[in-house]
Design a protein around this motif. Structure first.
Motif, PDB file in Angstrom:
ATOM      1  N   ARG A 319     -40.364  16.877   5.481  1.00 35.49           N
ATOM      2  CA  ARG A 319     -39.120  16.374   4.917  1.00 35.49           C
ATOM      3  C   ARG A 319     -38.780  15.017   5.507  1.00 35.49           C
ATOM      4  O   ARG A 319     -38.545  14.867   6.698  1.00 35.49           O
ATOM      5  CB  ARG A 319     -37.990  17.374   5.155  1.00 35.49           C
ATOM      6  CG  ARG A 319     -36.719  17.045   4.368  1.00 35.49           C
ATOM      7  CD  ARG A 319     -35.887  18.290   4.135  1.00 35.49           C
ATOM      8  NE  ARG A 319     -34.628  18.011   3.452  1.00 35.49           N
ATOM      9  CZ  ARG A 319     -34.498  17.853   2.144  1.00 35.49           C
ATOM     10  NH1 ARG A 319     -35.572  17.922   1.388  1.00 35.49           N
ATOM     11  NH2 ARG A 319     -33.320  17.625   1.590  1.00 35.49           N
ATOM     12  N   GLY A 320     -38.779  13.994   4.620  1.00 36.44           N
ATOM     13  CA  GLY A 320     -38.480  12.636   5.043  1.00 36.44           C
ATOM     14  C   GLY A 320     -39.704  11.769   5.275  1.00 36.44           C
ATOM     15  O   GLY A 320     -39.559  10.556   5.502  1.00 36.44           O
ATOM     16  N   TRP A 321     -40.911  12.352   5.184  1.00 38.65           N
ATOM     17  CA  TRP A 321     -42.113  11.612   5.555  1.00 38.65           C
ATOM     18  C   TRP A 321     -43.279  11.938   4.620  1.00 38.65           C
ATOM     19  O   TRP A 321     -43.442  13.082   4.197  1.00 38.65           O
ATOM     20  CB  TRP A 321     -42.529  11.949   6.987  1.00 38.65           C
ATOM     21  CG  TRP A 321     -41.443  11.746   7.989  1.00 38.65           C
ATOM     22  CD1 TRP A 321     -40.491  12.658   8.363  1.00 38.65           C
ATOM     23  CD2 TRP A 321     -41.176  10.560   8.731  1.00 38.65           C
ATOM     24  NE1 TRP A 321     -39.650  12.117   9.292  1.00 38.65           N
ATOM     25  CE2 TRP A 321     -40.050  10.820   9.551  1.00 38.65           C
ATOM     26  CE3 TRP A 321     -41.785   9.308   8.803  1.00 38.65           C
ATOM     27  CZ2 TRP A 321     -39.523   9.877  10.409  1.00 38.65           C
ATOM     28  CZ3 TRP A 321     -41.260   8.367   9.664  1.00 38.65           C
ATOM     29  CH2 TRP A 321     -40.143   8.649  10.454  1.00 38.65           C
ATOM     30  N   THR A 341     -39.968   7.942   3.538  1.00 39.29           N
ATOM     31  CA  THR A 341     -39.099   8.416   2.473  1.00 39.29           C
ATOM     32  C   THR A 341     -39.809   9.521   1.705  1.00 39.29           C
ATOM     33  O   THR A 341     -40.981   9.377   1.350  1.00 39.29           O
ATOM     34  CB  THR A 341     -38.730   7.277   1.500  1.00 39.29           C
ATOM     35  OG1 THR A 341     -38.237   6.169   2.240  1.00 39.29           O
ATOM     36  CG2 THR A 341     -37.679   7.734   0.499  1.00 39.29           C
ATOM     37  N   GLU A 342     -39.098  10.604   1.462  1.00 45.78           N
ATOM     38  CA  GLU A 342     -39.668  11.753   0.753  1.00 45.78           C
ATOM     39  C   GLU A 342     -39.618  11.493  -0.758  1.00 45.78           C
ATOM     40  O   GLU A 342     -38.843  12.096  -1.491  1.00 45.78           O
ATOM     41  CB  GLU A 342     -38.875  13.008   1.117  1.00 45.78           C
ATOM     42  CG  GLU A 342     -39.455  14.300   0.605  1.00 45.78           C
ATOM     43  CD  GLU A 342     -38.575  15.474   0.961  1.00 45.78           C
ATOM     44  OE1 GLU A 342     -38.776  16.549   0.384  1.00 45.78           O
ATOM     45  OE2 GLU A 342     -37.668  15.315   1.811  1.00 45.78           O
ATOM     46  N   ALA A 534     -34.717  22.199  -1.108  1.00 44.86           N
ATOM     47  CA  ALA A 534     -34.927  22.031   0.335  1.00 44.86           C
ATOM     48  C   ALA A 534     -35.326  23.396   0.887  1.00 44.86           C
ATOM     49  O   ALA A 534     -34.532  24.066   1.554  1.00 44.86           O
ATOM     50  CB  ALA A 534     -33.675  21.504   1.015  1.00 44.86           C
ATOM     51  N   PRO A 535     -36.542  23.852   0.590  1.00 45.28           N
ATOM     52  CA  PRO A 535     -36.910  25.241   0.880  1.00 45.28           C
ATOM     53  C   PRO A 535     -36.903  25.619   2.345  1.00 45.28           C
ATOM     54  O   PRO A 535     -36.569  26.754   2.681  1.00 45.28           O
ATOM     55  CB  PRO A 535     -38.327  25.347   0.284  1.00 45.28           C
ATOM     56  CG  PRO A 535     -38.822  23.946   0.188  1.00 45.28           C
ATOM     57  CD  PRO A 535     -37.625  23.099  -0.064  1.00 45.28           C
ATOM     58  N   ILE A 536     -37.251  24.679   3.221  1.00 43.31           N
ATOM     59  CA  ILE A 536     -37.329  25.055   4.638  1.00 43.31           C
ATOM     60  C   ILE A 536     -35.954  25.378   5.206  1.00 43.31           C
ATOM     61  O   ILE A 536     -35.751  26.467   5.761  1.00 43.31           O
ATOM     62  CB  ILE A 536     -38.055  23.965   5.443  1.00 43.31           C
ATOM     63  CG1 ILE A 536     -39.535  23.922   5.025  1.00 43.31           C
ATOM     64  CG2 ILE A 536     -37.929  24.228   6.938  1.00 43.31           C
ATOM     65  CD1 ILE A 536     -40.328  22.812   5.672  1.00 43.31           C
ATOM     66  N   PRO A 537     -34.945  24.504   5.089  1.00 39.35           N
ATOM     67  CA  PRO A 537     -33.631  24.884   5.630  1.00 39.35           C
ATOM     68  C   PRO A 537     -32.909  25.934   4.795  1.00 39.35           C
ATOM     69  O   PRO A 537     -32.140  26.730   5.339  1.00 39.35           O
ATOM     70  CB  PRO A 537     -32.858  23.556   5.645  1.00 39.35           C
ATOM     71  CG  PRO A 537     -33.510  22.716   4.600  1.00 39.35           C
ATOM     72  CD  PRO A 537     -34.950  23.098   4.614  1.00 39.35           C
ATOM     73  N   ARG A 538     -33.131  25.952   3.467  1.00 43.86           N
ATOM     74  CA  ARG A 538     -32.354  26.849   2.613  1.00 43.86           C
ATOM     75  C   ARG A 538     -32.975  28.225   2.445  1.00 43.86           C
ATOM     76  O   ARG A 538     -32.254  29.203   2.237  1.00 43.86           O
ATOM     77  CB  ARG A 538     -32.165  26.209   1.237  1.00 43.86           C
ATOM     78  CG  ARG A 538     -31.305  24.952   1.269  1.00 43.86           C
ATOM     79  CD  ARG A 538     -31.179  24.308  -0.086  1.00 43.86           C
ATOM     80  NE  ARG A 538     -30.416  23.062  -0.015  1.00 43.86           N
ATOM     81  CZ  ARG A 538     -30.228  22.241  -1.039  1.00 43.86           C
ATOM     82  NH1 ARG A 538     -30.749  22.526  -2.232  1.00 43.86           N
ATOM     83  NH2 ARG A 538     -29.535  21.132  -0.891  1.00 43.86           N
TER      84      ARG A 538
END
Length: 609
Positions: A319-321, A341-342, A534-538
C-alpha cells in the motif's frame, strides 16, 4: 489478498489499453525522460525513480516528482523507497552463496535444516519438502493471511517468532515440487535457514556479503530510515509506515542508485556476488512437474515476457508503493522502476514505456526453430489449479479459465476473462510451446494428482469444458442484473405495500421476502467492495467491515433458504405472473451464488482469522 487479484486483472487489461502509446518508438534517453515526466503528470503520481541499462551501456538514472508532497521535498537518487517483494531476491542470492560455499544444498530436507519449524506435508514419504521448494515457491503452501499482512511488526520479532504466528498456512495443498504457488512465508523460512547456517542475523549477512561487495550503502531493513519517501494511495493520501511481519519477504528499503548497482550485478553477472552458473541457476525453475523450465519462477526470480522477450527479476507491491526490477542478461539490458504512489495504471504505463525503449535493439534469434502442427486433441478450455491463496479462490476462479485454439501451424492461448488477452504459440512434438521470439513458455506434462496438465509460465492448467469455463460467469452476470433490476421493482412494490394494494398475505410476503433476498445480496457486494478497496486494514482485522461481510454472507444464505422454502410451500398460489418470474429468477440465481460461496467456505467467512 483480494486487492492483489484485482491488481493482476487490471495489469493484464492495461497492457492492451496502452497499446496505442507504443505507436511511436522512443529513440533517445532524453526523449524517454520527457515522455515519462508527462506520464507522471498525467497520472498524478507523487514520484518515480528509474534506472536503465541498455545493451551494456552505462546506467541511466532519473528521478521525477516529490518524495513528500506535504513538504514539497523533491525526489533525488538518494531518496529511499520500499521495494516490497523485490526483497526476496536478496534472500535468493544469499541462499545461492551458501550453496556455492557448500554450506547448503538445494536438495536439503527442511526437516533436517529446521527441525523446530512447524509445517504439514501429507506427501512427506514420496515428496519431502526441500530447500529448492522454498526458494522456487513450490511448497504448495497457502500465502499468508490478511491478518499477517495487517500485523504491525514494530517490535521486529525474530524470525522463529514470526513463523510461529500462523503455522497453519504452511500446509502443502499438493505434493511439494509439482506446482508453483507464490507465498511470502517461504522467503522468511529461507532467511531463517541462512541465519541458522551462518550464525548471523540475515540483515548482517546481507550487509556483509551482498550489499558491501556492491558498494550498496543505503539498503536497510530498519523501520522508517532517513531519506525514506512517503508512500501515497492513488488519491495521494499519505500512508503511515507499517513494518511488515515477513520482513525479509518485503521490508527492504533502497534508493535508485543502490538498486542500479544491484541491477548491474545481475545484468553483468558480477563475480563479486555469484558465479556465472549460480546466476543462471537462479533464472529457471526445476522443482515443478516439467523439470527445468526457463519460463518458470526461479530462485526468488520470476520470468516476465515483454513483447515476447524473456526478462528475469521480481516486482513488488504494498500500500503506497510499486516497484519492479527486470533484466535480460542475454541482451545486457535491464531496468528498475520505483514509485511511491499506489497507482497501477501509471506504473504499468511507465514500465511499458521503459521496456519498449529497452528492447528496441533486441533481434530475433537467427537459428530458425522447426515447429510442428499442434495436435487438435490439445484444443479446448483450461483452468489453472494452483491458486496463491485458497481463501480468495472463489474470486480468482472467475478469471482462471483459458482457451487454447489450434490452427494448422500454430495456436492461440487466450483468457476467457478478461477478454482480449492472447498469445500466439508454436508447438514442438515434445509438448513444448514457444512464442514468436522462440522462447519456451508452456509445456504439457503429468501432475501426480491432476493427471495431464499444461504448465504455462507459473500456471498449472487442467483441461475443462466450455460449459464449466463459462457457467459461473453467466450466473454471476445474471444475478447482478437481477439485483440491479430489483432496485426499481422494490420501489414499486414498496409503494403498493404502503398503500395496501396487496389483499392477500401471500402476495405481500412473497414480495417482502424477495426484497430481503435482494437486500442480502446487495449487502454482501457492498461489504466486499468496501473491503477490497483496502483489504489489509479493512479485512485483515476484526472491524465493522470484516464482521459486516461475515454477517452479510450468513444473512444472504438464510434469506435465500427462507425464500426457497416459501416458494415451495406456496407454489401456484401467487396471482402475478411477472412477480413470480422475477422472484423465481432472482432466488434461483442467488441460490446458485450461495452454493458457490458455501462450497468455497465464504459463507460466514472470517477474513481476520
Amino acid at each position: 489478498m483480494v486487492y492483489r487479484l484485482i491488481n493482476a486483472v487490471w495489469i493484464i487489461c492495461s497492457l492492451f489499453i496502452s497499446v496505442n502509446t507504443h505507436a511511436q518508438n522512443t529513440t533517445t534517453l532524453n526523449q524517454l525522460d520527457e515522455e515519462i515526466n508527462a506520464l507522471v503528470k498525467q497520472h498524478n503520481v507523487a514520484s518515480v525513480s528509474y534506472a536503465i541499462i541498455k545493451n551494456g551501456q552505462p546506467t541511466h538514472i532519473n528521478t521525477l516528482g516529490f518524495a513528500n508532497l506535504e513538504t514539497h521535498s523533491a525526489v533525488n537518487d538518494s531518496t529511499s523507497y520500499r521495494i516490497a517483494s523485490i526483497s526476496k531476491m536478496i534472500v535468493g542470492i544469499a541462499v545461492m552463496q551458501l550453496v556455492e560455499s557448500k554450506q547448503l544444498q538445494l536438495s536439503d530436507n527442511i526437516k533436517t535444516l529446521l527441525p523446530d519449524l512447524k509445517f504439514e506435508n501429507s506427501w512427506s514419504s514420496s515428496h519431502p519438502l526441500k530447500l529448492v521448494h522454498l526458494v522456487e515457491n513450490t511448497t504448495g503452501w497457502d500465502d499468508i493471511s490478511l491478518r499477517e499482512f495487517a500485523y504491525d511488526n514494530s517490535a521486529q520479532l525474530p524470525l522463529i517468532e514470526v513463523l510461529a504466528i500462523n503455522p497453519a498456512s504452511r500446509t502443502s495443498r499438493w505434493p511439494p515440487g509439482t506446482r508453483h504457488a507464490y507465498t511470502n512465508s517461504t522467503a522468511a523460512v529461507a532467511a531463517l535457514i541462512v541465519e541458522r547456517v551462518t550464525g548471523m542475523t540475515f540483515e548482517r549477512y546481507a550487509q556483509q556479503y551482498i550489499f558491501a561487495p556492491l558498494n550498496i550503502t543505503n539498503a536497510s531493513y530498519e523501520i522508517a530510515p532517513p531519506l525514506l519517501a512517503t508512500g501515497y494511495t492513488q488519491q495521494l493520501t499519505p500512508q503511515p509506515y507499517k513494518p511488515v511481519l515477513m520482513s525479509h519477504a518485503g521490508s527492504l528499503i533502497m534508493n535508485i542508485s543502490d538498486m542500479a548497482k544491484l541491477l548491474s550485478a545481475l545484468v553483468s553477472r558480477d563475480p563479486l556476488l555469484l558465479s556465472e552458473s549460480s546466476y543462471k541457476r537462479m533464472e529457471y525453475s526445476t522443482s515443478t512437474n516439467v523439470g527445468n523450465f526457463n519460463a518458470g519462477y526461479g530462485i526468488f526470480n520470476h520470468a516476465r515476457f515483454y513483447d515476447g522477450w524473456r526478462f528475469r527479476g521480481h516486482d513488488g507491491a504494498m500500500r503506497g508503493w510499486r516497484s519492479e526490477l527486470s533484466y535480460s542478461p542475454n541482451n545486457s539490458t535491464g531496468f528498475v522502476v520505483l514509485q511511491n504512489t499506489e497507482n497501477n495504471a501509471a506504473f504499468r504505463a511507465i514500465v511499458d514505456k521503459i521496456r519498449t525503449f529497452a528492447t528496441s535493439h533486441f533481434s530475433t534469434k537467427t537459428d530458425e526453430q522447426s515447429f510442428q502442427a499442434p495436435p487438435k486433441s490439445l484444443q479446448g478450455y483450461y483452468r489453472y489449479q494452483n491458486p496463491r491463496n485458497q481463501m480468495r479462490w472463489f474470486l480468482e476462479r472467475l478469471v482462471s479459465p483459458y482457451q487454447l485454439t489450434i490452427y494448422d501451424d500454430s495456436a492461440v492461448f487466450s483468457s476467457v476473462l478478461p477478454i482480449g488477452w492472447n498469445r500466439k504459440l508454436h508447438y514442438q512434438e515434445d509438448g513444448t510451446w514457444y512464442n514468436d521470439k522462440g522462447e519456451p513458455v508452456a509445456m504439457h506434462t503429468v501432475d501426480p494428482l491432476l493427471g495431464e496438465v499444461l504448465h504455462y509460465g507459473d500456471r498449472v492448467l487442467v483441461k475443462t469444458t466450455m460449459f464449466a469455463a463459462w457457467i459461473d460467469k453467466v450466473v454471476l452476470v445474471l444475478w447482478l442484473l437481477m439485483l440491479v433490476a430489483m432496485i426499481p421493482i422494490s420501489l414499486f412494490w414498496l409503494v403498493k405495500l404502503v398503500t395496501k394494494k396487496y389483499s392477500s398475505p401471500i402476495q405481500k410476503n412473497a414480495r417482502l421476502i424477495t426484497m430481503y433476498v435482494a437486500l442480502s445480496g446487495w449487502l454482501v457486494l457492498i461489504f466486499l467492495f468496501i473491503g477490497m478497496q483496502a483489504p489489509i486494514p479493512r479485512l485483515g482485522a476484526m472491524n465493522v467491515i470484516s464482521v459486516g461481510l461475515m454477517l452479510a454472507t450468513i444473512l444472504m444464505a438464510l434469506c435465500t433458504a427462507a425464500a426457497i422454502y416459501f416458494y415451495i410451500k406456496h407454489l401456484g398460489n401467487q396471482t402475478s405472473r411477472i412477480a413470480t418470474v422475477t422472484s423465481g429468477v432472482l432466488v434461483l440465481c442467488q441460490s446458485a451464488v450461495v452454493c458457490y460461496l458455501a462450497w468455497f467456505g465464504v459463507i460466514g467467512i472470517q477474513t481476520w482469522v
